[in-house]
Design a protein around this motif. Structure first.
Motif, PDB file in Angstrom:
ATOM      1  N   ARG A  42     -16.509  -7.440 -12.998  1.00  0.00           N
ATOM      2  CA  ARG A  42     -17.205  -6.343 -12.900  1.00  0.00           C
ATOM      3  C   ARG A  42     -17.534  -5.923 -11.378  1.00  0.00           C
ATOM      4  NH1 ARG A  42     -19.882  -2.147 -15.525  1.00  0.00           N
ATOM      5  NH2 ARG A  42     -19.389  -3.293 -17.403  1.00  0.00           N
ATOM      6  N   PRO A  43     -17.828  -6.927 -10.574  1.00  0.00           N
ATOM      7  CA  PRO A  43     -17.975  -6.335  -8.973  1.00  0.00           C
ATOM      8  C   PRO A  43     -16.682  -6.103  -8.382  1.00  0.00           C
ATOM      9  CG  PRO A  43     -19.338  -8.411  -9.631  1.00  0.00           C
ATOM     10  CD  PRO A  43     -18.402  -8.139 -10.746  1.00  0.00           C
ATOM     11  N   GLN A  44     -15.561  -6.717  -8.935  1.00  0.00           N
ATOM     12  CA  GLN A  44     -14.233  -6.559  -8.262  1.00  0.00           C
ATOM     13  C   GLN A  44     -13.971  -5.244  -8.645  1.00  0.00           C
ATOM     14  OE1 GLN A  44     -11.265  -9.601  -8.549  1.00  0.00           O
ATOM     15  NE2 GLN A  44     -12.866 -10.987  -8.807  1.00  0.00           N
ATOM     16  N   ARG A  45     -14.000  -4.996  -9.823  1.00  0.00           N
ATOM     17  CA  ARG A  45     -13.410  -3.591 -10.661  1.00  0.00           C
ATOM     18  C   ARG A  45     -14.235  -2.478  -9.968  1.00  0.00           C
ATOM     19  NH1 ARG A  45     -12.774  -7.060 -15.322  1.00  0.00           N
ATOM     20  NH2 ARG A  45     -10.621  -7.010 -15.495  1.00  0.00           N
ATOM     21  N   ASP A  46     -15.661  -2.652  -9.704  1.00  0.00           N
ATOM     22  CA  ASP A  46     -16.400  -1.468  -9.324  1.00  0.00           C
ATOM     23  C   ASP A  46     -16.215  -1.219  -7.850  1.00  0.00           C
ATOM     24  OD1 ASP A  46     -18.005  -1.441 -11.570  1.00  0.00           O
ATOM     25  OD2 ASP A  46     -19.634  -2.379 -10.931  1.00  0.00           O
ATOM     26  N   LEU A  47     -15.729  -2.274  -7.034  1.00  0.00           N
ATOM     27  CA  LEU A  47     -15.367  -2.057  -5.835  1.00  0.00           C
ATOM     28  C   LEU A  47     -13.919  -1.421  -5.666  1.00  0.00           C
ATOM     29  CD1 LEU A  47     -15.520  -2.464  -2.533  1.00  0.00           C
ATOM     30  CD2 LEU A  47     -14.363  -4.466  -2.610  1.00  0.00           C
ATOM     31  N   ILE A  48     -13.181  -1.729  -6.598  1.00  0.00           N
ATOM     32  CA  ILE A  48     -11.802  -0.966  -6.679  1.00  0.00           C
ATOM     33  C   ILE A  48     -11.896   0.497  -7.103  1.00  0.00           C
ATOM     34  CG2 ILE A  48      -9.643  -0.950  -7.769  1.00  0.00           C
ATOM     35  CD1 ILE A  48      -9.840  -4.051  -8.185  1.00  0.00           C
ATOM     36  N   ARG A 187     -16.420  -5.567   3.131  1.00  0.00           N
ATOM     37  CA  ARG A 187     -17.311  -6.167   4.449  1.00  0.00           C
ATOM     38  C   ARG A 187     -18.230  -4.902   4.649  1.00  0.00           C
ATOM     39  NH1 ARG A 187     -15.218  -6.927  10.516  1.00  0.00           N
ATOM     40  NH2 ARG A 187     -14.980  -4.824  10.375  1.00  0.00           N
ATOM     41  N   ARG A 188     -17.753  -3.679   4.548  1.00  0.00           N
ATOM     42  CA  ARG A 188     -18.748  -2.492   5.036  1.00  0.00           C
ATOM     43  C   ARG A 188     -19.714  -2.407   3.921  1.00  0.00           C
ATOM     44  NH1 ARG A 188     -14.349   0.577   6.438  1.00  0.00           N
ATOM     45  NH2 ARG A 188     -14.337   1.539   4.253  1.00  0.00           N
ATOM     46  N   GLN A 189     -19.659  -3.001   2.630  1.00  0.00           N
ATOM     47  CA  GLN A 189     -20.779  -2.948   1.570  1.00  0.00           C
ATOM     48  C   GLN A 189     -21.446  -4.209   1.741  1.00  0.00           C
ATOM     49  OE1 GLN A 189     -19.153  -2.327  -2.293  1.00  0.00           O
ATOM     50  NE2 GLN A 189     -19.169  -0.065  -1.964  1.00  0.00           N
ATOM     51  N   ARG A 190     -21.222  -5.081   2.729  1.00  0.00           N
ATOM     52  CA  ARG A 190     -21.803  -6.313   3.094  1.00  0.00           C
ATOM     53  C   ARG A 190     -21.994  -7.455   2.002  1.00  0.00           C
ATOM     54  NH1 ARG A 190     -24.698  -1.934   4.793  1.00  0.00           N
ATOM     55  NH2 ARG A 190     -26.181  -1.924   3.125  1.00  0.00           N
ATOM     56  N   ASP A 191     -20.824  -7.541   1.158  1.00  0.00           N
ATOM     57  CA  ASP A 191     -20.713  -8.323  -0.156  1.00  0.00           C
ATOM     58  C   ASP A 191     -19.792  -9.470   0.304  1.00  0.00           C
ATOM     59  OD1 ASP A 191     -19.768  -9.625  -2.396  1.00  0.00           O
ATOM     60  OD2 ASP A 191     -20.647  -7.862  -3.534  1.00  0.00           O
ATOM     61  N   ALA A 192     -20.335 -10.588   0.831  1.00  0.00           N
ATOM     62  CA  ALA A 192     -19.685 -11.689   1.458  1.00  0.00           C
ATOM     63  C   ALA A 192     -18.601 -12.313   0.624  1.00  0.00           C
ATOM     64  CB  ALA A 192     -20.540 -12.771   2.125  1.00  0.00           C
ATOM     65  N   GLY A 193     -19.119 -12.422  -0.820  1.00  0.00           N
ATOM     66  CA  GLY A 193     -18.330 -12.764  -1.833  1.00  0.00           C
ATOM     67  C   GLY A 193     -17.150 -12.082  -1.938  1.00  0.00           C
ATOM     68  N   LEU A 194     -17.297 -10.935  -2.066  1.00  0.00           N
ATOM     69  CA  LEU A 194     -16.025 -10.171  -2.263  1.00  0.00           C
ATOM     70  C   LEU A 194     -14.982  -9.894  -1.261  1.00  0.00           C
ATOM     71  CD1 LEU A 194     -17.013  -6.873  -4.429  1.00  0.00           C
ATOM     72  CD2 LEU A 194     -15.988  -8.969  -5.193  1.00  0.00           C
ATOM     73  N   VAL A 195     -15.641 -10.097  -0.023  1.00  0.00           N
ATOM     74  CA  VAL A 195     -14.985 -10.247   1.352  1.00  0.00           C
ATOM     75  C   VAL A 195     -13.896 -11.459   1.219  1.00  0.00           C
ATOM     76  CG1 VAL A 195     -14.738 -10.810   3.711  1.00  0.00           C
ATOM     77  CG2 VAL A 195     -16.435  -8.934   2.841  1.00  0.00           C
ATOM     78  N   GLU A 196     -14.572 -12.684   0.752  1.00  0.00           N
ATOM     79  CA  GLU A 196     -13.523 -13.806   0.909  1.00  0.00           C
ATOM     80  C   GLU A 196     -12.669 -13.783  -0.271  1.00  0.00           C
ATOM     81  OE1 GLU A 196     -13.589 -16.225   3.040  1.00  0.00           O
ATOM     82  OE2 GLU A 196     -14.778 -14.655   3.902  1.00  0.00           O
ATOM     83  N   VAL A 197     -13.106 -13.140  -1.598  1.00  0.00           N
ATOM     84  CA  VAL A 197     -12.130 -13.268  -2.645  1.00  0.00           C
ATOM     85  C   VAL A 197     -10.840 -12.304  -1.995  1.00  0.00           C
ATOM     86  CG1 VAL A 197     -11.800 -12.104  -4.865  1.00  0.00           C
ATOM     87  CG2 VAL A 197     -13.762 -13.202  -4.437  1.00  0.00           C
ATOM     88  N   PHE A 198     -11.106 -11.059  -1.650  1.00  0.00           N
ATOM     89  CA  PHE A 198      -9.945 -10.129  -1.363  1.00  0.00           C
ATOM     90  C   PHE A 198      -9.041 -10.964   0.030  1.00  0.00           C
ATOM     91  CE2 PHE A 198     -11.956  -7.290  -4.118  1.00  0.00           C
ATOM     92  CZ  PHE A 198     -11.081  -6.954  -4.969  1.00  0.00           C
ATOM     93  N   LEU A 260     -10.447  -4.971  10.509  1.00  0.00           N
ATOM     94  CA  LEU A 260     -10.049  -3.634  10.695  1.00  0.00           C
ATOM     95  C   LEU A 260      -8.885  -3.566  11.344  1.00  0.00           C
ATOM     96  CD1 LEU A 260     -10.601  -0.424  10.741  1.00  0.00           C
ATOM     97  CD2 LEU A 260     -11.699  -0.883  13.052  1.00  0.00           C
ATOM     98  N   ALA A 261      -8.371  -4.481  12.237  1.00  0.00           N
ATOM     99  CA  ALA A 261      -7.177  -4.432  12.969  1.00  0.00           C
ATOM    100  C   ALA A 261      -6.058  -4.847  11.768  1.00  0.00           C
ATOM    101  CB  ALA A 261      -7.180  -5.467  14.133  1.00  0.00           C
ATOM    102  N   VAL A 262      -6.206  -5.571  11.004  1.00  0.00           N
ATOM    103  CA  VAL A 262      -5.194  -5.987   9.988  1.00  0.00           C
ATOM    104  C   VAL A 262      -4.778  -4.635   9.236  1.00  0.00           C
ATOM    105  CG1 VAL A 262      -6.776  -6.556   7.942  1.00  0.00           C
ATOM    106  CG2 VAL A 262      -4.654  -7.840   8.269  1.00  0.00           C
TER     107      VAL A 262
END
Length: 355
Positions: A42-48, A187-198, A260-262
Motif C-alpha cells: 500500500r505505501p508504494q502504491r499510494d506513492l505511485i 525523499r520529498r515526502q520524507r519516507d526513508a523506507g520508500l527512498v531505499e526501496v525505489f 535530483l541530478a539522476v
C-alpha cells in the motif's frame, strides 16, 4: 534547413517526450504490479498513485502529436505502418484504454476485491503497452515495414528478434525511469523506507537496461545490419556513447543518493539513445524510402509547423505549470499522508478482508 527536416525533428522530439514522461508513468504501473500484497504494497502504491495521478493522462498529448504529425506530414509512412503493424498498435491502444479505465475505477472503488481487480488491470496493461510499442519500434528499426498498404507480414513484422528485444527493453526502460523519479518523490515526502526501496529498484533496473541494451546491439548486428552499421558511425555514434556514459553516471548518482541530478542523467540517457536511432535511420524513413520522397507538400508542412508552434505556445506552459503545481504540493505534503502504515487499524481491517 528544409521544412521536411524541421518537421521530422519536431515529431521526433514528441517521441522522446512521450518516452520520458509517458514512459515513466507506464513504469509506475510496473512497480505497482510487483509492490506486494495489500498491506505491504500500500505505501508504494499510494506513492505511485500520488506521483502520476495529476499528470498521467496529460502525457498522452505527446503520442497524439506523433500520430497526427505522421498522418498529415508523411501520410504514405503512416498508412504503411498502421496497415502492417495493426496488431501491436491495436493491442497498445487497448492497453492504454484499459490502463486509464482501471486506474480511475480503482481510485473510486470501495471494495477490496474491486481494488485488486482494477489494480491488476492497471498494472498488467502498464507493462504490456510499452512492450507492444517497443515491438513497433523494433519493426521499424529492422526494416520490416515496406512502403505499401499492408505490405509487411502482419505477424513476422513485429515478432522477430529485434522487435522482441526492443519490447523488453522498452518495459525495463520505463521501469527504470519510474524508479528514478519515485526515489526523489519519496525523499520529498520524507519516507526513508520508500527512498531505499525505489533506489534499489532503480539500480537494478538500470543494470538490467544496460545489459539489455548491449544484447540489443548484438541482435541488431545479426538481424538489422544496416541500422547497426549506421549506429557505429557519425553522427549517431556520439549519441550512443553519450547514452552509455549518462547511464553509467545515473547508476553512480543513485548509488551516492544524488536523487535530483539522476533525474537529468537518466532522462538524457534515454533521449540520447532515441536521438541516435533517429539519426542512424535518417534519411530513410522506411527501407529504400527517403524523407523527401514521402513528405507532404510544402504548403501542408508549413501549415503543420505553424500548428506545432501554436500548440507549443499553448501546451508547454500549461504542462510546465501543472508539473510545478504538483511538485509543490508533493513537497508540502506531510509523510503521514502517504497511506496507512503497517500495524495500523486500517491495515488490520484490510488484511482481514483480504484473507
Amino acid at each position: 534547413m528544409p521544412l521536411e527536416e524541421i518537421f521530422l525533428s519536431a515529431m521526433w522530439i514528441c517521441v522522446i517526450a512521450y518516452a520520458l514522461f509517458g514512459g515513466a508513468d507506464f513504469g509506475g504501473g510496473f512497480w505497482d504490479l510487483i509492490a506486494g500484497r495489500t498491506v505491504k504494497g500500500r505505501p508504494q502504491r499510494d506513492l505511485i498513485e500520488h506521483s502520476i495521478g495529476p499528470i498521467w493522462e496529460a502525457n498522452h498529448v505527446w503520442l497524439i502529436f506523433v500520430i497526427i504529425l505522421a498522418w498529415t506530414g508523411v501520410p504514405p509512412v503512416f498508412a504503411a505502418v498502421s496497415s502492417t503493424l495493426y496488431i501491436p498498435l491495436t493491442l497498445a491502444a487497448l492497453g492504454i484504454i484499459a490502463r486509464g479505465s482501471a486506474f480511475a475505477f480503482r481510485k473510486a472503488s470501495t471494495e477490496l476485491w474491486q481494488e485488486r481487480l482494477f489494480g491488476a488491470a492497471f498494472a498488467i496493461s502498464s507493462v504490456l503497452t510499452p512492450f507492444f510499442l517497443g515491438t513497433v519500434a523494433g519493426a521499424l528499426a529492422s526494416g520490416r515495414v515496406p512502403l505499401a498498404i499492408a505490405g509487411g507480414h502482419p505477424i513476422q513484422s513485429w515478432i522477430n528478434p529485434t522487435s522482441l528485444t526492443s519490447g523488453i527493453l522498452a518495459v525495463v526502460t520505463t521501469a527504470y525511469l519510474a524508479a528514478v523519479y519515485l526515489t526523489h518523490d519519496a525523499r520529498r515526502q520524507r519516507d526513508a523506507g520508500l527512498v531505499e526501496v525505489f533506489r534499489a529498484r532503480g539500480i537494478a533496473a538500470g543494470i538490467a537496461m544496460g545489459l539489455l541494451g548491449a544484447a540489443e546491439v548484438l541482435v541488431l548486428r545479426q538481424d538489422a545490419p544496416v541500422l547497426f552499421r549506421e549506429l557505429t558511425r557519425w553522427p549517431a555514434l556520439p549519441l550512443v556513447i553519450l547514452s552509455a556514459c549518462t547511464g553509467v553516471a545515473s547508476l553512480s548518482l543513485l548509488w551516492f543518493r544524488h536523487f535530483l541530478a539522476v533525474r537529468l542523467t537518466a532522462a538524457l540517457a534515454v533521449a540520447a539513445l532515441l536521438a541516435g536511432w533517429g539519426l542512424a535511420q535518417y534519411p530513410e524513413i522506411l527501407p529504400g524510402v527517403t524523407l523527401e520522397e514521402v513528405s507532404a507538400t510544402q504548403s501542408v508542412l508549413t501549415a503543420n509547423l505553424i500548428a506545432i508552434v501554436i500548440a507549443a505556445v499553448l501546451v508547454l506552459p500549461s504542462l510546465w505549470w501543472l508539473y510545478a503545481m504538483f511538485q509543490r504540493d508533493l513537497q508540502n505534503q506531510p509523510s503521514e499522508d502517504i497511506g496507512p502504515q503497517p500495524g495500523s487499524e486500517s491495515d488490520r481491517r484490510i488484511e482481514q478482508e483480504g484473507s
